[in-house]
Motif scaffolding. Structure first.
Motif, mmCIF file in Angstrom:
data_model
loop_
_atom_site.group_PDB
_atom_site.id
_atom_site.type_symbol
_atom_site.label_atom_id
_atom_site.label_comp_id
_atom_site.label_asym_id
_atom_site.label_seq_id
_atom_site.Cartn_x
_atom_site.Cartn_y
_atom_site.Cartn_z
ATOM 1 N N LEU A 17 32.956 -55.699 32.344
ATOM 2 C CA LEU A 17 33.454 -56.327 31.301
ATOM 3 C C LEU A 17 34.248 -57.541 31.404
ATOM 4 C CD1 LEU A 17 35.211 -52.934 29.946
ATOM 5 C CD2 LEU A 17 32.947 -53.434 29.201
ATOM 6 N N GLY A 18 34.066 -57.965 32.759
ATOM 7 C CA GLY A 18 34.911 -59.377 33.150
ATOM 8 C C GLY A 18 36.382 -59.317 32.712
ATOM 9 N N ILE A 19 36.944 -58.227 33.106
ATOM 10 C CA ILE A 19 38.394 -58.125 33.054
ATOM 11 C C ILE A 19 38.899 -57.912 34.201
ATOM 12 C CG2 ILE A 19 38.344 -57.354 30.592
ATOM 13 C CD1 ILE A 19 38.873 -54.524 31.610
ATOM 14 N N ASP A 20 40.311 -57.851 34.566
ATOM 15 C CA ASP A 20 41.093 -57.616 35.511
ATOM 16 C C ASP A 20 41.679 -56.388 35.588
ATOM 17 O OD1 ASP A 20 43.376 -57.867 34.140
ATOM 18 O OD2 ASP A 20 43.787 -59.880 34.731
ATOM 19 N N ALA A 21 42.344 -55.541 36.754
ATOM 20 C CA ALA A 21 42.815 -54.522 36.964
ATOM 21 C C ALA A 21 44.029 -54.274 35.860
ATOM 22 C CB ALA A 21 43.205 -54.245 38.225
ATOM 23 N N ALA A 22 44.687 -55.373 35.668
ATOM 24 C CA ALA A 22 45.942 -55.232 34.912
ATOM 25 C C ALA A 22 45.398 -54.877 33.345
ATOM 26 C CB ALA A 22 46.679 -56.507 34.982
ATOM 27 N N THR A 23 44.297 -55.385 33.022
ATOM 28 C CA THR A 23 43.775 -55.627 31.583
ATOM 29 C C THR A 23 43.272 -54.170 31.495
ATOM 30 O OG1 THR A 23 43.488 -57.955 31.511
ATOM 31 C CG2 THR A 23 42.054 -56.258 29.990
ATOM 32 N N LEU A 24 42.421 -53.687 32.491
ATOM 33 C CA LEU A 24 41.740 -52.264 32.404
ATOM 34 C C LEU A 24 42.933 -51.218 32.239
ATOM 35 C CD1 LEU A 24 39.211 -50.545 32.534
ATOM 36 C CD2 LEU A 24 39.605 -50.620 34.884
ATOM 37 N N THR A 25 44.054 -51.446 33.012
ATOM 38 C CA THR A 25 45.049 -50.307 33.040
ATOM 39 C C THR A 25 45.691 -50.363 31.500
ATOM 40 O OG1 THR A 25 45.689 -50.711 35.340
ATOM 41 C CG2 THR A 25 47.372 -50.021 33.688
ATOM 42 N N VAL A 26 45.742 -51.686 30.916
ATOM 43 C CA VAL A 26 46.542 -51.680 29.588
ATOM 44 C C VAL A 26 45.460 -50.849 28.659
ATOM 45 C CG1 VAL A 26 47.063 -53.187 27.841
ATOM 46 C CG2 VAL A 26 47.928 -53.708 29.890
ATOM 47 N N TRP A 27 44.338 -51.276 28.650
ATOM 48 C CA TRP A 27 43.186 -50.724 27.829
ATOM 49 C C TRP A 27 43.297 -49.300 27.804
ATOM 50 C CZ3 TRP A 27 38.227 -54.309 27.685
ATOM 51 C CH2 TRP A 27 38.646 -55.411 27.138
ATOM 52 N N ARG A 28 43.343 -48.639 29.216
ATOM 53 C CA ARG A 28 43.404 -47.286 29.144
ATOM 54 C C ARG A 28 44.666 -46.726 28.792
ATOM 55 N NH1 ARG A 28 44.523 -46.832 34.448
ATOM 56 N NH2 ARG A 28 46.391 -46.083 34.297
ATOM 57 N N LYS A 29 45.574 -47.393 28.959
ATOM 58 C CA LYS A 29 47.115 -46.894 28.374
ATOM 59 C C LYS A 29 47.111 -47.075 26.829
ATOM 60 C CE LYS A 29 49.902 -47.132 32.471
ATOM 61 N NZ LYS A 29 51.094 -47.776 33.240
ATOM 62 N N GLN A 30 46.420 -47.739 26.243
ATOM 63 C CA GLN A 30 46.210 -48.089 24.817
ATOM 64 C C GLN A 30 44.991 -47.169 24.315
ATOM 65 O OE1 GLN A 30 45.496 -52.453 24.411
ATOM 66 N NE2 GLN A 30 47.904 -52.757 24.383
ATOM 67 N N ARG A 31 44.423 -46.541 25.153
ATOM 68 C CA ARG A 31 43.295 -45.625 24.724
ATOM 69 C C ARG A 31 42.263 -46.401 24.236
ATOM 70 N NH1 ARG A 31 48.014 -41.967 23.176
ATOM 71 N NH2 ARG A 31 48.467 -41.075 25.271
ATOM 72 N N ARG A 32 41.958 -47.701 24.463
ATOM 73 C CA ARG A 32 40.700 -48.365 23.867
ATOM 74 C C ARG A 32 39.418 -48.015 24.603
ATOM 75 N NH1 ARG A 32 41.883 -54.681 24.032
ATOM 76 N NH2 ARG A 32 39.924 -54.406 23.279
ATOM 77 N N LEU A 33 39.663 -47.117 25.710
ATOM 78 C CA LEU A 33 38.575 -46.933 26.410
ATOM 79 C C LEU A 33 38.890 -45.362 26.955
ATOM 80 C CD1 LEU A 33 37.811 -48.650 29.554
ATOM 81 C CD2 LEU A 33 39.737 -48.832 28.425
ATOM 82 N N LEU A 34 37.981 -44.561 27.504
ATOM 83 C CA LEU A 34 38.252 -43.237 27.804
ATOM 84 C C LEU A 34 38.179 -43.447 29.345
ATOM 85 C CD1 LEU A 34 38.597 -40.064 27.460
ATOM 86 C CD2 LEU A 34 36.096 -40.166 27.354
ATOM 87 N N ALA A 35 39.215 -42.771 30.042
ATOM 88 C CA ALA A 35 39.455 -42.577 31.388
ATOM 89 C C ALA A 35 39.632 -41.063 31.925
ATOM 90 C CB ALA A 35 40.449 -43.563 32.060
ATOM 91 N N VAL A 36 39.120 -40.624 32.781
ATOM 92 C CA VAL A 36 39.551 -39.358 33.396
ATOM 93 C C VAL A 36 40.106 -39.264 34.661
ATOM 94 C CG1 VAL A 36 38.035 -37.906 31.660
ATOM 95 C CG2 VAL A 36 37.149 -38.717 34.042
ATOM 96 N N TRP A 37 40.995 -38.636 34.983
ATOM 97 C CA TRP A 37 41.516 -38.636 36.346
ATOM 98 C C TRP A 37 40.686 -37.749 37.224
ATOM 99 C CZ3 TRP A 37 44.244 -41.670 39.196
ATOM 100 C CH2 TRP A 37 44.769 -41.252 40.533
ATOM 101 N N HIS A 38 40.043 -38.151 38.326
ATOM 102 C CA HIS A 38 39.303 -37.467 39.261
ATOM 103 C C HIS A 38 40.105 -37.340 40.568
ATOM 104 C CE1 HIS A 38 35.436 -35.676 40.204
ATOM 105 N NE2 HIS A 38 35.334 -36.389 41.478
ATOM 106 N N ARG A 39 40.515 -35.912 40.567
ATOM 107 C CA ARG A 39 41.543 -35.643 41.683
ATOM 108 C C ARG A 39 40.951 -35.687 43.151
ATOM 109 N NH1 ARG A 39 46.216 -32.540 40.956
ATOM 110 N NH2 ARG A 39 45.528 -32.125 38.870
ATOM 111 N N PRO A 40 39.676 -35.295 43.132
ATOM 112 C CA PRO A 40 39.102 -35.255 44.569
ATOM 113 C C PRO A 40 39.087 -36.711 45.109
ATOM 114 C CG PRO A 40 37.839 -34.041 43.114
ATOM 115 C CD PRO A 40 38.661 -34.532 42.193
ATOM 116 N N ILE A 41 39.297 -37.771 44.524
ATOM 117 C CA ILE A 41 39.378 -39.071 44.897
ATOM 118 C C ILE A 41 40.296 -39.783 44.440
ATOM 119 C CG2 ILE A 41 36.815 -39.278 45.324
ATOM 120 C CD1 ILE A 41 36.668 -41.124 42.718
ATOM 121 N N ASN A 42 41.232 -39.112 43.705
ATOM 122 C CA ASN A 42 42.395 -39.824 43.166
ATOM 123 C C ASN A 42 42.462 -41.095 42.776
ATOM 124 O OD1 ASN A 42 44.402 -37.540 43.824
ATOM 125 N ND2 ASN A 42 44.227 -38.227 46.001
ATOM 126 N N GLU A 43 41.374 -41.072 41.452
ATOM 127 C CA GLU A 43 41.244 -42.431 41.114
ATOM 128 C C GLU A 43 40.834 -42.116 39.511
ATOM 129 O OE1 GLU A 43 37.847 -45.681 41.439
ATOM 130 O OE2 GLU A 43 38.145 -44.507 43.217
#
Length: 124
Positions: A17-43
């Motif tokens: 997407l050509g974005i930085d980590a901070a932007t991705l975090t904001v988008w995830r928290k704003q629910r602009r895109l879907l993220a799932v917590w994957h416990r086996p790799i803590n990511e």
């Protein structure tokens, strides 16, 4: 584990997407895109079905907003949202939303709005 195998890492999404980590975090928290917590790799991992041609499918933020309206509690475990996308749906002629997303994301959005936002008594 099987589903997550094809999901994208945060770094892969940033690159696509050509974005930085901070932007991705904001988008995830704003629910602009879907993220799932994957416990086996803590990511956080990002389901691949929400991307096409190195871009977020335009309807994805609207789909997530529909979820927010009806199922705000699922944000504690976003795997529940993934389950909706992976399950056959009667309003999609028993196709899975994930499969229809690839060719007609607007149809999936329409089905989600029908399922989650309309008065259930109108279906009888």
């Amino acid at each position: 584990m099987e589903l997550a195998r094809n999901y994208l890492s945060g770094q892969a999404v940033q690159s696509a997407l050509g974005i930085d980590a901070a932007t991705l975090t904001v988008w995830r928290k704003q629910r602009r895109l879907l993220a799932v917590w994957h416990r086996p790799i803590n990511e956080w991992l990002y389901p691949d079905f929400q991307f096409r041609d190195n871009a977020l499918i335009r309807e994805m933020p609207d789909l997530l907003a529909v979820y927010e309206t009806y199922y705000s509690h699922v944000w504690k475990n976003t795997w529940g949202i993934v389950e909706w996308f992976m399950s056959p749906h009667l309003l999609l002629d028993s196709e899975r939303p994930v499969d229809v997303m690839a060719r007609d994301p607007q149809q999936v959005l329409t089905v989600a709005r029908t399922e989650f936002l309309q008065d259930p008594s109108t279906f009888w």
